[in-house]
Design an enzyme around this catalytic site. Structure first.
Site, short mmCIF file in Angstrom:
data_model
loop_
_atom_site.label_atom_id
_atom_site.label_comp_id
_atom_site.label_asym_id
_atom_site.label_seq_id
_atom_site.Cartn_x
_atom_site.Cartn_y
_atom_site.Cartn_z
CG ASN A 172 -12.58 1.24 2.35
OD1 ASN A 172 -11.96 1.70 1.41
ND2 ASN A 172 -12.88 1.95 3.44
CG ASN A 230 -2.16 0.73 1.17
OD1 ASN A 230 -2.85 0.84 2.17
ND2 ASN A 230 -2.52 1.26 0.02
CB CYS A 233 -4.85 5.49 5.56
SG CYS A 233 -3.86 4.42 4.51
N GLY A 234 -4.63 2.82 7.92
CA GLY A 234 -3.74 2.13 8.84
C GLY A 234 -2.34 1.92 8.29
NE ARG A 281 -14.34 5.57 2.30
CZ ARG A 281 -15.08 6.22 3.19
NH1 ARG A 281 -16.36 6.45 2.94
NH2 ARG A 281 -14.56 6.64 4.33
CB CYS A 317 -6.94 -2.02 2.84
SG CYS A 317 -8.04 -0.85 3.67
CG ASN A 332 -9.02 8.36 -0.24
OD1 ASN A 332 -8.38 7.52 0.39
ND2 ASN A 332 -10.24 8.76 0.11
#
Length: 264
Positions: free
Chosen positions: A170, A13, A74-75, A188, A197, A65
């Site tokens: 998501n 990611n 957002c982890g 998304r 994610c 995003n």
């Protein structure tokens, strides 16, 4: 004006990061952020993050995003931001920072970032899917072979369905393994599958763990993604509240460079 950027990823990611503690990059530059994330005409990334100052915290994480719109929590990005903050001279054993969903804390140890996520108050189980919120909203469905599943087409159909179109969601497709789960996610804001994610991994681990391990107490769930392996720890209270949620995984520097606004 030349602007320095940094590229990081958390289990595939990937993110473009800027040290914006001077405030030289305005938060209104959404079209520019989206262009930077374009994998053909920009740098290419799943999102853009700004490292900013905020009173009472070590830093603030401002996240956009890939479509240029402000994102929710957002982890994987947060773990990358912690590593980035350390590289930018904010060097501590434990960090306290602000993200879109509120305060978080994190530690760097053994080459990994241990990120404390938000508590989970509600798990909504339907006939063939589960809904819960881990800083971002998530839809979870179990499938037999996630490696072969059409994640993009099926994920987009759910995300743009009448139920979820307005706010977006998501979508996670999950295969149960002998030890943990394998998850693939349609995100998304990216409007595509990402290799991992962080909030999705957290949501899936909690949904799976509270289904498999019914007794209150601490659990640790290994999660496989296309981009690598993560682990989620949490505590299930007697009342059903999910607390002490920790997302554990790598956050790796990829490269740095110089760009000009005119180039995009």
């Amino acid at each position: 004006m030349p602007i320095k950027f940094y590229k990081y990823h958390g289990t595939g990611n990937d993110f473009i990061l800027f040290d914006n503690r001077s405030g030289h990059i305005g938060r209104e530059n959404r079209t520019w952020f989206a262009h930077l994330c374009d994998r053909h005409f920009g740098i290419g990334a799943d999102g853009v993050m700004l490292l900013e100052e905020h009173a009472g915290y070590d830093f603030e994480m401002v996240y956009y995003n890939a479509d240029g719109n402000p994102g929710s929590m957002c982890g994987n990005g947060a773990r990358c931001m912690v590593s980035f903050a350390h590289a930018m001279g904010i060097q501590k054993d434990r960090y306290a920072f602000l993200a879109a969903d509120g305060p978080h804390s994190a530690e760097r140890k053994d080459g990994l970032v241990f990120l404390r996520m938000s508590d989970v108050h509600t798990i909504e189980r339907k006939d063939n899917f589960t809904l819960l919120h881990t800083g971002s909203p998530h839809y979870i469905r179990y499938v037999d072979s996630v490696q072969d599943f059409p994640v993009v087409t099926e994920g987009a159909a759910i995300r743009y369905s009448d139920t979820f179109r307005e706010d977006g969601i998501n979508v996670n497709f999950v295969e149960r393994l002998d030890d943990g789960v394998f998850v693939r996610t349609y995100e998304r804001g990216v409007e595509d599958e990402t290799l991992s994610c962080g909030t999705g991994v957290t949501a899936v681990a909690i949904a799976y763990g509270t289904e498999k391990y019914l007794q209150p107490g601490k659990q640790s769930i290994p999660v496989k993604t296309l981009g690598g392996n993560l682990r989620v720890e949490y505590t299930l209270s007697e009342s059903g509240l999910i607390t002490d949620v920790i997302l554990i995984g790598p956050a790796e520097f990829v490269f740095e460079g110089i760009l000009t606004r005119q180039a995009f």
